[in-house]
Design an enzyme around this catalytic site. Structure first.
Site, PDB file in Angstrom:
ATOM      1  N   LYS A  20       0.860  -1.196   0.000  1.00  0.00           N
ATOM      2  CA  LYS A  20       0.000   0.000   0.000  1.00  0.00           C
ATOM      3  C   LYS A  20       0.886   1.234   0.000  1.00  0.00           C
ATOM      4  CE  LYS A  20       0.676   1.293   4.564  1.00  0.00           C
ATOM      5  NZ  LYS A  20       1.429   2.475   5.003  1.00  0.00           N
ATOM      6  N   VAL A 116      10.944  -4.578   3.644  1.00  0.00           N
ATOM      7  CA  VAL A 116      10.461  -4.790   5.021  1.00  0.00           C
ATOM      8  C   VAL A 116      10.622  -3.495   5.835  1.00  0.00           C
ATOM      9  CG1 VAL A 116      10.936  -6.121   7.128  1.00  0.00           C
ATOM     10  CG2 VAL A 116      11.062  -7.228   4.883  1.00  0.00           C
ATOM     11  N   ALA A 117       9.650  -3.225   6.715  1.00  0.00           N
ATOM     12  CA  ALA A 117       9.673  -2.007   7.556  1.00  0.00           C
ATOM     13  C   ALA A 117       9.884  -0.775   6.691  1.00  0.00           C
ATOM     14  CB  ALA A 117      10.746  -2.097   8.655  1.00  0.00           C
ATOM     15  N   GLY A 119       7.160   1.160   5.289  1.00  0.00           N
ATOM     16  CA  GLY A 119       6.000   2.054   5.165  1.00  0.00           C
ATOM     17  C   GLY A 119       5.072   1.636   4.044  1.00  0.00           C
ATOM     18  N   SER A 124       1.673  -6.387   6.959  1.00  0.00           N
ATOM     19  CA  SER A 124       0.222  -6.363   7.202  1.00  0.00           C
ATOM     20  C   SER A 124      -0.518  -7.025   6.055  1.00  0.00           C
ATOM     21  CB  SER A 124      -0.264  -4.919   7.341  1.00  0.00           C
ATOM     22  OG  SER A 124       0.419  -4.279   8.380  1.00  0.00           O
ATOM     23  N   ASP A 157      -2.857  -1.817  10.175  1.00  0.00           N
ATOM     24  CA  ASP A 157      -2.980  -1.699   8.714  1.00  0.00           C
ATOM     25  C   ASP A 157      -3.639  -2.922   8.077  1.00  0.00           C
ATOM     26  OD1 ASP A 157      -1.781   0.751   8.709  1.00  0.00           O
ATOM     27  OD2 ASP A 157       0.166   0.053   7.960  1.00  0.00           O
TER      28      ASP A 157
HETATM   29  O1  C5P Z   1      -0.964  -1.863  14.939  1.00  0.00           O
HETATM   30  P1  C5P Z   1       0.492  -1.927  14.667  1.00  0.00           P
HETATM   31  O2  C5P Z   1       1.163  -3.101  15.324  1.00  0.00           O
HETATM   32  O3  C5P Z   1       0.844  -1.808  13.227  1.00  0.00           O
HETATM   33  O4  C5P Z   1       1.097  -0.636  15.326  1.00  0.00           O
HETATM   34  C1  C5P Z   1       2.447  -0.498  15.662  1.00  0.00           C
HETATM   35  C2  C5P Z   1       2.581   0.636  16.646  1.00  0.00           C
HETATM   36  O5  C5P Z   1       2.375   1.883  15.999  1.00  0.00           O
HETATM   37  C3  C5P Z   1       1.595   0.604  17.776  1.00  0.00           C
HETATM   38  O6  C5P Z   1       2.089  -0.116  18.867  1.00  0.00           O
HETATM   39  C4  C5P Z   1       1.437   2.046  18.127  1.00  0.00           C
HETATM   40  O7  C5P Z   1       2.504   2.428  18.969  1.00  0.00           O
HETATM   41  C5  C5P Z   1       1.646   2.761  16.826  1.00  0.00           C
HETATM   42  N1  C5P Z   1       0.390   3.135  16.141  1.00  0.00           N
HETATM   43  C6  C5P Z   1      -0.343   4.203  16.608  1.00  0.00           C
HETATM   44  N2  C5P Z   1      -1.509   4.557  15.972  1.00  0.00           N
HETATM   45  C7  C5P Z   1      -1.922   3.869  14.890  1.00  0.00           C
HETATM   46  C8  C5P Z   1      -1.187   2.778  14.396  1.00  0.00           C
HETATM   47  C9  C5P Z   1      -0.036   2.443  15.042  1.00  0.00           C
HETATM   48  O8  C5P Z   1       0.040   4.850  17.593  1.00  0.00           O
HETATM   49  N3  C5P Z   1      -3.060   4.237  14.285  1.00  0.00           N
END
Ligand code: C5P
Length: 349
Positions: A20, A116-117, A119, A124, A157
């Site tokens: 994405k 990877v990592a 963005g 996801s 995501d």
């Molecule tokens: O949900 P995910 O594991 O991808 O999120 C990784 C980290 O990014 C979360 O632990 C949170 O700290 C941060 N995050 C956030 N707000 C979001 C998505 C992610 O603060 N909408």
């Protein structure tokens, strides 16, 4: 509505897991659960990982074999977590339909083509593909709300990747509203806007970027939110190709996580400047970075720009933060089922 057919022979399943790109990303608040509330226009592109799931040996656990980019330790891989979560949800319908024990183990193979990592949501997308693919391999159907809830458990995501097309993503990521794509983009593929994606060789971990944002690395003024709301409205009203291209500089500036990503990886500031100079067009950051995107009127233009940029990178003419080489890809936008270009929206490659 759930259903299962354990008597059916288990079938291998192959899924393409697209990357994405965030055309906009506005942080609109902090939620009681600590996550940030977003308003973001996500689009899937045809740069994709390839996941295959086949029945594994009966008494072994699920397994994962990865080729391509290294996503890190298998135990932390979202593919295996997605299969585990899918099995928990599938157990009821599986037993109810006369299945014995648990839905059986799966052997997953993942060909990683999405950095990877970066963005680009690769992990996801793999998780969404694994969730859906595992259910299909077992012949279990869950209703859309149940699938969405499972996806949200796996990561912010992940729900977007169940939508299979451009979407407005809100909340922490769990509110996904499909958006129509460009109203005049249903012509031949070469005439549709495409993206150049450039990923420097540094992994930027999303939690660190949100933590820097929460600690104050942000701009004030709400421009990203306005741009994001405007883009979503315009897509709903029927945006044309030329109008999207005319908005490239506004969209490229509409990412509230840019200052925070620059705190986590200060090299990104010079990298972005060098890209803007070299490409001669606006350059935006996808999600929490470090991938940057530039919009082109047609795929061929993006592909030519990719060639030139790769040559510049190998000649040492592009700043190259990190230890790994920069990854440069031209990508088609997948219009998906929501928009007028649905029938010609393309497939992940
Ligand atoms: O949900 P995910 O594991 O991808 O999120 C990784 C980290 O990014 C979360 O632990 C949170 O700290 C941060 N995050 C956030 N707000 C979001 C998505 C992610 O603060 N909408």
């Amino acid at each position: 509505m759930t259903s299962a057919d354990p008597a059916r022979r288990l079938v291998p399943v192959v899924r393409l897991a697209p990357a994405k790109v965030n055309l906009t990303l506005a942080v609109v608040g902090r939620r009681p659960d600590g996550f940030h509330a977003l308003h973001s226009v996500f689009i899937p592109v045809d740069l994709a990982d390839r996941l295959s799931l086949a029945p594994g040996p009966p008494h072994a656990g699920d397994s994962l074999h990865v080729t391509g980019f290294d996503p890190g330790p298998p135990a932390e891989n979202l593919v295996l977590r997605a299969i585990t979560v899918a099995r928990e949800a599938a157990r009821g319908p599986w037993l109810a339909a006369g299945g014995l024990g648990d839905p059986p183990p799966l052997a997953a193979r993942l060909e990683k083509r999405i950095p990877v990592a970066g963005g680009l949501g690769g992990g996801s997308s793999d998780a969404a593909a694994a969730l859906d693919g595992a259910l299909e391999a077992w012949g279990v159907a869950l209703d859309p709300d149940a699938r969405l809830a499972l996806a949200a458990r796996l990561g912010s995501d992940v729900p977007f990747f169940l939508a299979a097309g451009p979407a407005l993503v809100e909340g922490r990521g769990e509110r996904v509203t499909p958006l129509p794509w460009l109203r005049d983009a249903e012509g031949a593929a070469p005439d549709r806007p495409a993206l150049l994606l450039v990923t420097p060789g540094i992994g930027v971990a999303t939690p660190g970027v949100f933590a820097a944002y929460a600690a104050g690395a942000r701009t004030i003024g709400g421009a990203a939110r306005l741009a994001s709301e405007h883009l979503a409205q315009e897509l709903r009203a029927g945006l044309r190709v030329r109008d999207l291209l005319a908005r490239a500089s506004v969209l490229a500036a509409a990412n509230d996580l840019v200052p925070a990503a620059a705190i986590v990886a200060p090299e990104l500031v010079g990298f972005r400047r060098a890209l803007i100079r070299r490409l001669g067009r606006p350059v935006g950051q996808s999600g929490s970075g470090p991938t940057h995107w530039a919009l082109y009127a047609a795929y061929d233009e993006a592909a030519e720009a990719a060639e030139r940029l790769r040559a510049a990178a190998s000649a040492g003419e592009l700043p190259s933060p990190g230890t790994r080489p920069v990854v440069v890809e031209a990508a088609r936008i997948l219009a998906g089922p929501g928009g007028p270009a649905a029938a010609t929206g393309g497939e992940p490659r």
